[in-house]
Design a protein around this motif. Structure first.
Motif, short mmCIF file in Angstrom:
data_model
loop_
_atom_site.label_atom_id
_atom_site.label_comp_id
_atom_site.label_asym_id
_atom_site.label_seq_id
_atom_site.Cartn_x
_atom_site.Cartn_y
_atom_site.Cartn_z
N VAL A 207 8.10 3.88 6.41
CA VAL A 207 8.81 5.16 6.42
C VAL A 207 9.97 5.15 7.40
O VAL A 207 11.06 5.68 7.11
N GLU A 208 9.78 4.56 8.57
CA GLU A 208 10.81 4.60 9.62
C GLU A 208 11.91 3.58 9.40
O GLU A 208 13.09 3.89 9.55
N THR A 209 11.54 2.35 9.05
CA THR A 209 12.52 1.26 9.02
C THR A 209 12.98 0.88 7.61
O THR A 209 14.00 0.21 7.45
N GLY A 210 12.21 1.27 6.59
CA GLY A 210 12.51 0.84 5.24
C GLY A 210 12.06 -0.57 4.94
O GLY A 210 12.30 -1.10 3.84
N GLU A 211 11.39 -1.22 5.91
CA GLU A 211 10.91 -2.59 5.70
C GLU A 211 9.97 -2.63 4.50
O GLU A 211 9.12 -1.77 4.32
N LYS A 212 10.13 -3.66 3.67
CA LYS A 212 9.31 -3.80 2.47
C LYS A 212 7.99 -4.48 2.82
O LYS A 212 7.97 -5.49 3.53
N LEU A 213 6.90 -3.90 2.30
CA LEU A 213 5.56 -4.38 2.60
C LEU A 213 4.80 -4.70 1.31
O LEU A 213 3.61 -4.46 1.20
N ASP A 214 5.52 -5.26 0.34
CA ASP A 214 4.94 -5.50 -0.98
C ASP A 214 5.48 -6.81 -1.53
O ASP A 214 6.10 -7.59 -0.80
N LYS A 215 5.30 -7.04 -2.83
CA LYS A 215 5.67 -8.33 -3.42
C LYS A 215 7.18 -8.56 -3.45
O LYS A 215 7.64 -9.68 -3.69
N ASP A 216 7.98 -7.52 -3.21
CA ASP A 216 9.43 -7.74 -3.10
C ASP A 216 9.77 -8.68 -1.95
O ASP A 216 10.83 -9.33 -1.96
N VAL A 217 8.90 -8.77 -0.96
CA VAL A 217 9.10 -9.74 0.12
C VAL A 217 9.18 -11.15 -0.45
O VAL A 217 10.01 -11.97 -0.04
N ASP A 227 2.13 -11.77 5.89
CA ASP A 227 2.38 -10.86 7.02
C ASP A 227 2.51 -9.42 6.53
O ASP A 227 1.98 -8.49 7.14
N ALA A 228 3.25 -9.25 5.44
CA ALA A 228 3.47 -7.89 4.90
C ALA A 228 2.16 -7.28 4.43
O ALA A 228 1.85 -6.12 4.74
N TYR A 229 1.37 -8.03 3.67
CA TYR A 229 0.11 -7.51 3.15
C TYR A 229 -0.88 -7.24 4.29
O TYR A 229 -1.64 -6.27 4.25
N THR A 230 -0.86 -8.10 5.29
CA THR A 230 -1.74 -7.92 6.43
C THR A 230 -1.38 -6.64 7.19
O THR A 230 -2.26 -5.90 7.65
N GLU A 231 -0.09 -6.35 7.29
CA GLU A 231 0.35 -5.12 7.96
C GLU A 231 -0.18 -3.89 7.22
O GLU A 231 -0.66 -2.93 7.85
N VAL A 232 -0.13 -3.90 5.90
CA VAL A 232 -0.67 -2.79 5.12
C VAL A 232 -2.17 -2.65 5.37
O VAL A 232 -2.68 -1.55 5.63
N ALA A 233 -2.89 -3.77 5.33
CA ALA A 233 -4.34 -3.75 5.52
C ALA A 233 -4.71 -3.24 6.91
O ALA A 233 -5.66 -2.47 7.08
N ARG A 234 -3.95 -3.65 7.93
CA ARG A 234 -4.25 -3.22 9.29
C ARG A 234 -4.01 -1.72 9.47
O ARG A 234 -4.79 -1.02 10.11
N ARG A 235 -2.91 -1.23 8.90
CA ARG A 235 -2.62 0.20 9.02
C ARG A 235 -3.70 1.06 8.35
O ARG A 235 -4.03 2.15 8.81
N LEU A 236 -4.24 0.55 7.26
CA LEU A 236 -5.25 1.29 6.52
C LEU A 236 -6.65 1.12 7.11
O LEU A 236 -7.60 1.75 6.64
N GLY A 237 -6.78 0.26 8.13
CA GLY A 237 -8.09 0.05 8.74
C GLY A 237 -8.94 -0.96 8.03
O GLY A 237 -10.13 -1.11 8.33
N VAL A 238 -8.35 -1.67 7.07
CA VAL A 238 -9.09 -2.71 6.35
C VAL A 238 -9.23 -3.96 7.21
O VAL A 238 -10.22 -4.68 7.12
N LEU A 239 -8.24 -4.23 8.06
CA LEU A 239 -8.29 -5.33 9.01
C LEU A 239 -8.34 -4.77 10.42
O LEU A 239 -7.76 -3.72 10.69
N PRO A 240 -8.97 -5.47 11.34
CA PRO A 240 -8.95 -5.02 12.74
C PRO A 240 -7.53 -5.07 13.29
O PRO A 240 -6.73 -5.91 12.90
N VAL A 241 -7.21 -4.15 14.21
CA VAL A 241 -5.86 -4.05 14.76
C VAL A 241 -5.45 -5.34 15.46
O VAL A 241 -4.33 -5.81 15.33
N ASN A 242 -6.37 -5.94 16.19
CA ASN A 242 -6.06 -7.18 16.91
C ASN A 242 -6.75 -8.37 16.27
O ASN A 242 -7.39 -9.18 16.91
#
Length: 253
Positions: A207-217, A227-242
């Motif tokens: 939302v802030e940067t417009g960075e693409k976090l999908d297969k367009d990468v 990296d992009a998919y992992t960022e989505v998973a971490r934000r959603l709580g699917v992956l641990p933050v660290n």
């Protein structure tokens, strides 16, 4: 993986015969494809991420009363699903102009659409999955008018859910595509969400940067897809933050 009867292999998944009648095992591959498989690569960990993310979204949909084919996740790469008769359509919901609609209509990418737009494409890789109007769908018997009304209703409910979930973690749901399957309960047909819901099938922008976090990468060579998919998973709580690096993700049960 034990030896099982393979039912179907697609670009990103393999379907195997399930343990019970009316079930299948869906295996998520690490393969990444774009432009109808003209561009291909193998992304370490992608299948495990998509398996877990699709589970997250399917469970969320079922909690709000949207029926899906998902039964349970079996392991890092597999889930048990209901066997369905897939309607040969990709159902596309667009909230923001991007990709093919921008090219077709000359709308600047990133333009907010006046309302969600639902489109249909005919599932045929050899033809490039062409867009089709409702008249074609009904005339060729792929779905009835009632089916289409129900599909649009399902698609918009998925859009409402996905948009809210993503916006809560700072991600804009630009567009997505789903598939719909038929199941029979006695003499009655029921339409349910099938296939998968993951960054492979969505456009997701920060939302802030417009960075693409999908297969367009991957499509546009914008960086590391894992990296992009992992960022989505971490934000959603699917992956641990660290958690560990995205090449070998550790998934939260």
């Amino acid at each position: 993986m034990s030896r099982r009867k393979m039912i179907y292999e697609g670009k990103a998944k393999i379907l195997y015969e399930g343990p019970e009648p009316g079930t299948l095992v869906q295996y998520f591959k690490d393969d990444a494809t774009a432009f109808n498989a003209e561009k291909m690569d193998v992304i370490d960990g992608k299948g495990a991420l998509n398996n877990r993310l699709s589970e997250f979204f399917m469970k969320g949909l079922m909690q709000i009363g949207v029926p899906t084919h998902f039964i349970k996740r079996l392991n890092m790469r597999e889930q048990l699903i209901r066997q369905v008769e897939i309607i040969p359509l990709e159902v596309i919901v667009r909230n923001v102009a991007a990709g093919s609609i921008s090219k077709r209509l000359g709308i600047e990418e990133g333009t907010q659409l006046p309302r969600p737009i639902v489109e249909f494409s005919y599932k045929d890789d050899a033809l490039g999955d062409p867009l089709v109007p409702e008249e074609y769908i009904i005339a060729f018997g792929w779905a009835s008018q009632q089916d289409l009304d129900d599909i649009v209703s399902l698609a918009l409910r998925v859009n409402d859910f996905m948009s809210g979930v993503m916006m809560a973690v700072g991600i804009k749901l630009v567009d997505f595509k789903i598939e719909i399957g038929r199941v029979w309960e006695g003499d009655f047909q029921r339409l349910i969400v099938a296939d998968e819901i993951s960054p492979d099938s969505c456009r997701l922008w920060d939302v802030e940067t417009g960075e693409k976090l999908d297969k367009d990468v991957f499509r546009r060579d914008l960086g590391n897809l894992a990296d992009a998919y992992t960022e989505v998973a971490r934000r959603l709580g699917v992956l641990p933050v660290n958690g560990p690096q995205p090449g070998k993700p550790t998934l939260v049960n």
